[in-house]
Each structure stands twice: as structure tokens, then as C-alpha cells.
Design a protein around this motif. Sequence first.
Motif, short mmCIF file in Angstrom:
data_model
loop_
_atom_site.label_atom_id
_atom_site.label_comp_id
_atom_site.label_asym_id
_atom_site.label_seq_id
_atom_site.Cartn_x
_atom_site.Cartn_y
_atom_site.Cartn_z
N ILE A 110 -15.17 -5.08 1.57
CA ILE A 110 -14.37 -6.23 1.15
C ILE A 110 -14.19 -6.22 -0.37
CG2 ILE A 110 -14.35 -8.75 0.96
CD1 ILE A 110 -15.77 -8.78 3.73
N ASP A 111 -15.27 -5.96 -1.09
CA ASP A 111 -15.19 -5.91 -2.55
C ASP A 111 -14.34 -4.72 -3.02
OD1 ASP A 111 -16.69 -8.18 -3.01
OD2 ASP A 111 -18.59 -7.11 -3.23
N ASP A 112 -14.39 -3.63 -2.28
CA ASP A 112 -13.67 -2.42 -2.69
C ASP A 112 -12.16 -2.53 -2.48
OD1 ASP A 112 -15.96 -1.15 -3.52
OD2 ASP A 112 -16.22 0.01 -1.68
N ILE A 113 -11.75 -3.08 -1.34
CA ILE A 113 -10.31 -3.01 -1.01
C ILE A 113 -9.67 -4.37 -0.81
CG2 ILE A 113 -10.60 -0.73 0.02
CD1 ILE A 113 -10.42 -1.99 2.78
N ASN A 114 -10.40 -5.44 -0.97
CA ASN A 114 -10.01 -6.85 -0.83
C ASN A 114 -10.11 -7.32 0.61
OD1 ASN A 114 -7.32 -7.00 0.52
ND2 ASN A 114 -6.48 -6.13 -1.38
N ILE A 115 -10.19 -8.62 0.80
CA ILE A 115 -10.49 -9.18 2.11
C ILE A 115 -9.37 -8.93 3.11
CG2 ILE A 115 -9.66 -11.47 1.39
CD1 ILE A 115 -12.44 -10.64 3.99
N LEU A 116 -8.13 -8.98 2.66
CA LEU A 116 -7.02 -8.77 3.60
C LEU A 116 -7.04 -7.35 4.15
CD1 LEU A 116 -4.49 -9.67 5.06
CD2 LEU A 116 -3.17 -9.09 3.01
N GLN A 117 -7.18 -6.38 3.26
CA GLN A 117 -7.19 -4.99 3.71
C GLN A 117 -8.44 -4.68 4.55
OE1 GLN A 117 -4.53 -3.11 3.49
NE2 GLN A 117 -3.58 -4.85 2.43
N ALA A 118 -9.57 -5.29 4.19
CA ALA A 118 -10.79 -5.09 4.98
C ALA A 118 -10.64 -5.69 6.37
CB ALA A 118 -11.98 -5.73 4.26
N THR A 119 -9.97 -6.84 6.44
CA THR A 119 -9.72 -7.47 7.74
C THR A 119 -8.84 -6.58 8.60
OG1 THR A 119 -9.90 -9.69 6.78
CG2 THR A 119 -8.73 -9.49 8.88
N LYS A 120 -7.80 -6.03 8.00
CA LYS A 120 -6.91 -5.14 8.74
C LYS A 120 -7.64 -3.88 9.20
CE LYS A 120 -2.52 -6.64 6.74
NZ LYS A 120 -1.26 -6.21 6.07
N LYS A 121 -8.55 -3.37 8.37
CA LYS A 121 -9.34 -2.19 8.75
C LYS A 121 -10.22 -2.53 9.95
CE LYS A 121 -11.61 1.81 8.11
NZ LYS A 121 -12.79 1.66 8.98
N ALA A 122 -10.86 -3.70 9.93
CA ALA A 122 -11.70 -4.11 11.06
C ALA A 122 -10.87 -4.27 12.33
CB ALA A 122 -12.42 -5.41 10.72
N MET A 123 -9.67 -4.83 12.18
CA MET A 123 -8.78 -5.00 13.33
C MET A 123 -8.35 -3.66 13.91
SD MET A 123 -6.33 -8.16 12.18
CE MET A 123 -6.84 -9.88 12.48
N LYS A 124 -8.02 -2.74 13.03
CA LYS A 124 -7.60 -1.40 13.47
C LYS A 124 -8.73 -0.71 14.23
CE LYS A 124 -5.19 2.67 11.66
NZ LYS A 124 -4.65 3.30 10.43
N ASP A 125 -9.95 -0.85 13.72
CA ASP A 125 -11.11 -0.25 14.39
C ASP A 125 -11.35 -0.90 15.76
OD1 ASP A 125 -11.46 1.36 12.18
OD2 ASP A 125 -13.16 0.22 11.36
N ALA A 126 -11.19 -2.23 15.83
CA ALA A 126 -11.37 -2.94 17.10
C ALA A 126 -10.33 -2.49 18.11
CB ALA A 126 -11.28 -4.44 16.87
N LEU A 127 -9.10 -2.33 17.66
CA LEU A 127 -8.02 -1.88 18.54
C LEU A 127 -8.29 -0.49 19.07
CD1 LEU A 127 -5.20 -2.17 19.78
CD2 LEU A 127 -4.24 -1.43 17.58
#
Length: 222
Positions: free
Chosen positions: A97-114
Amino acid sequence: MTKEERLQKQRERHQVLMAFDDERRKGGLMVAGIDEAGRGPLAGPVVAACAVLPSDFDVLGVDDSKKLSEKKREELFGKIMEKALAIGVGIADNNLIDDINILQATKKAMKDALAQADEQLRERTGRSIDHVLFDAVTIDDVLIPQENIIKGDATSLSIAAASIIAKVTRDRMMLEYHLKYPSYGFDSNKGYGTKAHYEGINKFGITPIHRKTFLKNLDIDL
């Protein structure tokens, strides 16, 4: 309200949420719902979940996780995990989250979940996800057709189920962190900026799970 009246209300709500997904299942499409928990806290990860439900999913009470009590979410969590065709969970920790910001981290988590849910679905049914429903967010670099739904967790049964999985998963993680860092009230605030949490930061400093980019405006030593 009697028990039967409550059940009837749940049945009616279930039908409304299911009907939304059924419209997107036409032609036999496999539909997934994705939601997240933990975008706003000062500490801990953001967690995303992806749920693929069968057309005959019959668990009553599934709704936007924010509308449900902790006890009810825990009860529904097990039932959803048991009856879903596939479930995926993605986790982005505070460092990402600190590295890429909360929005991009959220999208990364969503992509992994998908990706996890799609793999599980293929293993169990030989099918792949055909359509993805998101709650107010979409993700890049995904070839599956996506649909962005405002207040999706209160509109789609699949997104509502995903919201419960994400919320319970994250809450359980924060309870474990509370055992490791008991001075911040993580068992009750789940990392959000409550009075007890700020008092813990002021007295003991930050922990390895705090989001430094969320705390940069505070007068503390990071």
C-alpha cells in the motif's frame, strides 16, 4: 417482527439480489462478484474477495457486509465458503500500500482474488469466469468482461457474498495482529483511526503493519 416475518423479509431481499445476478447469467455465463475490505484503516492489509455462486444459491441473509453484525458475518462466511462454486482471496499488505498507493494495492488484491477464484472454478467445474461484477472499481489487464456497479455490495448477491468473505478474512487477521500488538485496540477498531488507536501510536509509536503514507500528516516519528 416474528421469526417467520424476518425469514420472509430475508427471502424477498435474497430474490432481489439474486435477480440482479441472474440477468447476467443468461446464456449460462459464469458470473463472479468482487469486493474489498480495509481501504481506509491506518494499519493492516486491504483484502479482496471474489465469489462465484451457483444459480441455486440458497443461503439467506447474505447482504452488504456493513449491514450485518460480526456474529452474522461469521455465520454466513462458513455457509458461503461451503456453497459457492469458487472463492478467491487477495491480500495487499501495508508495505505494498505504501509502495504503490491504496487504490493500486486494492486493484492488485482484486486481481489476485479473481485469478484464484477462476483457477478454483476451472478445477471444480472445468469452466472459467465469463463476467465480473465490481463494487465501484474495475481493474486493468483483465480480459474478462467487467461491470462496475455503484453500491454493488447492496445490489448483487455475488458482490455481497464477496464483501462478507473479504471483511471476515481481514477482521480475523486484525484479531491476530491484536495479539501481537495489543496496545492499539486492533481487536475492536480493526486498524481504523479510533481514539484508542491514536493513543497507542502516540505512546508506543507505529508497528510494522502501519501504513506510513496514511500517517505522514501526524506529528509522530515514522
